[in-house]
Motif scaffolding. Structure first.
Motif, PDB file in Angstrom:
ATOM      1  N   MET A   1      37.895 -12.993  37.675  1.00 38.07           N
ATOM      2  CA  MET A   1      36.516 -13.182  37.326  1.00 38.07           C
ATOM      3  C   MET A   1      35.620 -13.299  38.555  1.00 38.07           C
ATOM      4  SD  MET A   1      35.732 -13.533  34.038  1.00 38.07           S
ATOM      5  CE  MET A   1      36.692 -13.435  32.578  1.00 38.07           C
ATOM      6  N   GLU A   2      36.177 -13.675  39.683  1.00 39.77           N
ATOM      7  CA  GLU A   2      35.361 -13.937  40.867  1.00 39.77           C
ATOM      8  C   GLU A   2      34.693 -12.690  41.425  1.00 39.77           C
ATOM      9  OE1 GLU A   2      37.484 -16.109  43.800  1.00 39.77           O
ATOM     10  OE2 GLU A   2      38.057 -17.674  42.399  1.00 39.77           O
ATOM     11  N   ASN A   3      35.237 -11.517  41.149  1.00 39.85           N
ATOM     12  CA  ASN A   3      34.666 -10.310  41.724  1.00 39.85           C
ATOM     13  C   ASN A   3      33.662  -9.630  40.796  1.00 39.85           C
ATOM     14  OD1 ASN A   3      36.514  -9.521  39.853  1.00 39.85           O
ATOM     15  ND2 ASN A   3      37.577  -8.040  41.136  1.00 39.85           N
ATOM     16  N   LYS A   4      33.350 -10.233  39.669  1.00 33.70           N
ATOM     17  CA  LYS A   4      32.385  -9.671  38.731  1.00 33.70           C
ATOM     18  C   LYS A   4      30.990 -10.189  39.050  1.00 33.70           C
ATOM     19  CE  LYS A   4      35.532  -9.059  34.873  1.00 33.70           C
ATOM     20  NZ  LYS A   4      35.569  -7.640  34.686  1.00 33.70           N
ATOM     21  N   SER A   5      29.980  -9.366  38.749  1.00 31.85           N
ATOM     22  CA  SER A   5      28.597  -9.790  38.966  1.00 31.85           C
ATOM     23  C   SER A   5      28.171 -10.735  37.845  1.00 31.85           C
ATOM     24  CB  SER A   5      27.687  -8.565  38.990  1.00 31.85           C
ATOM     25  OG  SER A   5      27.609  -7.987  37.697  1.00 31.85           O
ATOM     26  N   LEU A   6      27.054 -11.403  38.063  1.00 35.81           N
ATOM     27  CA  LEU A   6      26.541 -12.296  37.024  1.00 35.81           C
ATOM     28  C   LEU A   6      26.185 -11.519  35.766  1.00 35.81           C
ATOM     29  CD1 LEU A   6      24.293 -14.885  38.874  1.00 35.81           C
ATOM     30  CD2 LEU A   6      26.377 -15.313  37.603  1.00 35.81           C
ATOM     31  N   TYR A   7      25.719 -10.298  35.922  1.00 36.90           N
ATOM     32  CA  TYR A   7      25.398  -9.466  34.765  1.00 36.90           C
ATOM     33  C   TYR A   7      26.650  -9.219  33.923  1.00 36.90           C
ATOM     34  CZ  TYR A   7      24.062  -5.454  31.951  1.00 36.90           C
ATOM     35  OH  TYR A   7      23.832  -4.616  30.908  1.00 36.90           O
ATOM     36  N   GLU A   8      27.733  -8.819  34.586  1.00 35.68           N
ATOM     37  CA  GLU A   8      28.987  -8.564  33.871  1.00 35.68           C
ATOM     38  C   GLU A   8      29.511  -9.836  33.207  1.00 35.68           C
ATOM     39  OE1 GLU A   8      30.907  -4.961  36.510  1.00 35.68           O
ATOM     40  OE2 GLU A   8      31.076  -7.021  37.257  1.00 35.68           O
ATOM     41  N   LEU A   9      29.407 -10.952  33.920  1.00 34.08           N
ATOM     42  CA  LEU A   9      29.843 -12.223  33.346  1.00 34.08           C
ATOM     43  C   LEU A   9      28.982 -12.593  32.149  1.00 34.08           C
ATOM     44  CD1 LEU A   9      30.545 -14.306  36.564  1.00 34.08           C
ATOM     45  CD2 LEU A   9      32.235 -13.468  34.922  1.00 34.08           C
ATOM     46  N   GLY A  10      27.686 -12.314  32.222  1.00 37.83           N
ATOM     47  CA  GLY A  10      26.792 -12.595  31.109  1.00 37.83           C
ATOM     48  C   GLY A  10      27.149 -11.801  29.871  1.00 37.83           C
ATOM     49  N   VAL A  11      27.480 -10.530  30.066  1.00 40.79           N
ATOM     50  CA  VAL A  11      27.878  -9.684  28.936  1.00 40.79           C
ATOM     51  C   VAL A  11      29.158 -10.228  28.304  1.00 40.79           C
ATOM     52  CG1 VAL A  11      28.672  -7.380  28.291  1.00 40.79           C
ATOM     53  CG2 VAL A  11      26.719  -7.629  29.812  1.00 40.79           C
ATOM     54  N   LEU A  12      30.118 -10.590  29.144  1.00 37.97           N
ATOM     55  CA  LEU A  12      31.377 -11.143  28.633  1.00 37.97           C
ATOM     56  C   LEU A  12      31.146 -12.481  27.930  1.00 37.97           C
ATOM     57  CD1 LEU A  12      33.790 -10.374  31.610  1.00 37.97           C
ATOM     58  CD2 LEU A  12      33.769  -9.268  29.363  1.00 37.97           C
ATOM     59  N   ALA A  13      30.297 -13.314  28.507  1.00 43.55           N
ATOM     60  CA  ALA A  13      30.023 -14.625  27.911  1.00 43.55           C
ATOM     61  C   ALA A  13      29.341 -14.467  26.556  1.00 43.55           C
ATOM     62  CB  ALA A  13      29.143 -15.447  28.850  1.00 43.55           C
ATOM     63  N   GLN A  14      28.469 -13.499  26.443  1.00 46.47           N
ATOM     64  CA  GLN A  14      27.781 -13.269  25.180  1.00 46.47           C
ATOM     65  C   GLN A  14      28.751 -12.823  24.096  1.00 46.47           C
ATOM     66  OE1 GLN A  14      24.716 -10.188  24.996  1.00 46.47           O
ATOM     67  NE2 GLN A  14      23.297 -11.810  24.405  1.00 46.47           N
ATOM     68  N   LYS A  15      29.821 -12.160  24.505  1.00 48.48           N
ATOM     69  CA  LYS A  15      30.841 -11.720  23.553  1.00 48.48           C
ATOM     70  C   LYS A  15      31.831 -12.826  23.227  1.00 48.48           C
ATOM     71  CE  LYS A  15      30.547  -6.898  24.910  1.00 48.48           C
ATOM     72  NZ  LYS A  15      31.232  -5.769  25.544  1.00 48.48           N
ATOM     73  N   GLY A  16      31.695 -13.993  23.874  1.00 48.26           N
ATOM     74  CA  GLY A  16      32.539 -15.133  23.539  1.00 48.26           C
ATOM     75  C   GLY A  16      33.631 -15.450  24.537  1.00 48.26           C
ATOM     76  N   ASP A  17      33.616 -14.837  25.711  1.00 51.32           N
ATOM     77  CA  ASP A  17      34.636 -15.101  26.727  1.00 51.32           C
ATOM     78  C   ASP A  17      34.348 -16.448  27.405  1.00 51.32           C
ATOM     79  OD1 ASP A  17      36.492 -15.120  28.753  1.00 51.32           O
ATOM     80  OD2 ASP A  17      35.963 -13.141  29.538  1.00 51.32           O
ATOM     81  N   GLU A  18      35.175 -17.437  27.116  1.00 48.19           N
ATOM     82  CA  GLU A  18      34.962 -18.778  27.648  1.00 48.19           C
ATOM     83  C   GLU A  18      35.146 -18.846  29.158  1.00 48.19           C
ATOM     84  OE1 GLU A  18      37.385 -21.508  25.479  1.00 48.19           O
ATOM     85  OE2 GLU A  18      36.420 -21.021  23.574  1.00 48.19           O
ATOM     86  N   MET A  19      36.043 -18.053  29.696  1.00 50.00           N
ATOM     87  CA  MET A  19      36.253 -18.052  31.145  1.00 50.00           C
ATOM     88  C   MET A  19      35.014 -17.524  31.866  1.00 50.00           C
ATOM     89  SD  MET A  19      39.061 -19.517  31.607  1.00 50.00           S
ATOM     90  CE  MET A  19      39.252 -19.262  33.332  1.00 50.00           C
ATOM     91  N   ALA A  20      34.324 -16.565  31.273  1.00 53.64           N
ATOM     92  CA  ALA A  20      33.093 -16.043  31.864  1.00 53.64           C
ATOM     93  C   ALA A  20      32.010 -17.118  31.871  1.00 53.64           C
ATOM     94  CB  ALA A  20      32.621 -14.808  31.101  1.00 53.64           C
ATOM     95  N   ILE A  21      31.936 -17.884  30.790  1.00 58.93           N
ATOM     96  CA  ILE A  21      30.954 -18.971  30.718  1.00 58.93           C
ATOM     97  C   ILE A  21      31.233 -19.997  31.811  1.00 58.93           C
ATOM     98  CG2 ILE A  21      30.152 -20.903  29.310  1.00 58.93           C
ATOM     99  CD1 ILE A  21      30.707 -19.104  26.835  1.00 58.93           C
ATOM    100  N   LEU A  22      32.486 -20.381  31.954  1.00 61.65           N
ATOM    101  CA  LEU A  22      32.856 -21.352  32.987  1.00 61.65           C
ATOM    102  C   LEU A  22      32.568 -20.825  34.387  1.00 61.65           C
ATOM    103  CD1 LEU A  22      36.199 -22.747  31.562  1.00 61.65           C
ATOM    104  CD2 LEU A  22      33.989 -23.903  31.681  1.00 61.65           C
ATOM    105  N   GLU A  23      32.791 -19.546  34.609  1.00 61.55           N
ATOM    106  CA  GLU A  23      32.533 -18.953  35.917  1.00 61.55           C
ATOM    107  C   GLU A  23      31.039 -18.969  36.234  1.00 61.55           C
ATOM    108  OE1 GLU A  23      33.223 -17.350  39.597  1.00 61.55           O
ATOM    109  OE2 GLU A  23      34.721 -18.077  38.190  1.00 61.55           O
TER     110      GLU A  23
END
Length: 59
Positions: A1-23
């Motif tokens: 998860m560390e190499n993903k941009s905030l945009y990518e993490l936001g998309v994942l978090a919106q889909k319910g990925d808890e690790m993306a939210i924590l990151e």
């Protein structure tokens, strides 16, 4: 998860990925602490609003 941009993490978090939210929270922890002014309730309120913002944002 560390190499993903905030945009990518936001998309994942919106889909319910808890690790993306924590990151996202971990990446913004310093800013969250700064603007909570040492108040734990305010810190949790800001995190809550951050999560609501991610949920409602149109990616």
């Amino acid at each position: 998860m560390e190499n993903k941009s905030l945009y990518e993490l936001g998309v994942l978090a919106q889909k319910g990925d808890e690790m993306a939210i924590l990151e996202i929270i971990n990446r913004k922890k310093k800013m969250l602490k700064k603007y909570s002014f040492g108040d734990e309730d305010r810190y949790q309120y800001i995190i809550l609003k951050l999560l609501e913002g991610i949920k409602n944002y149109k990616f």
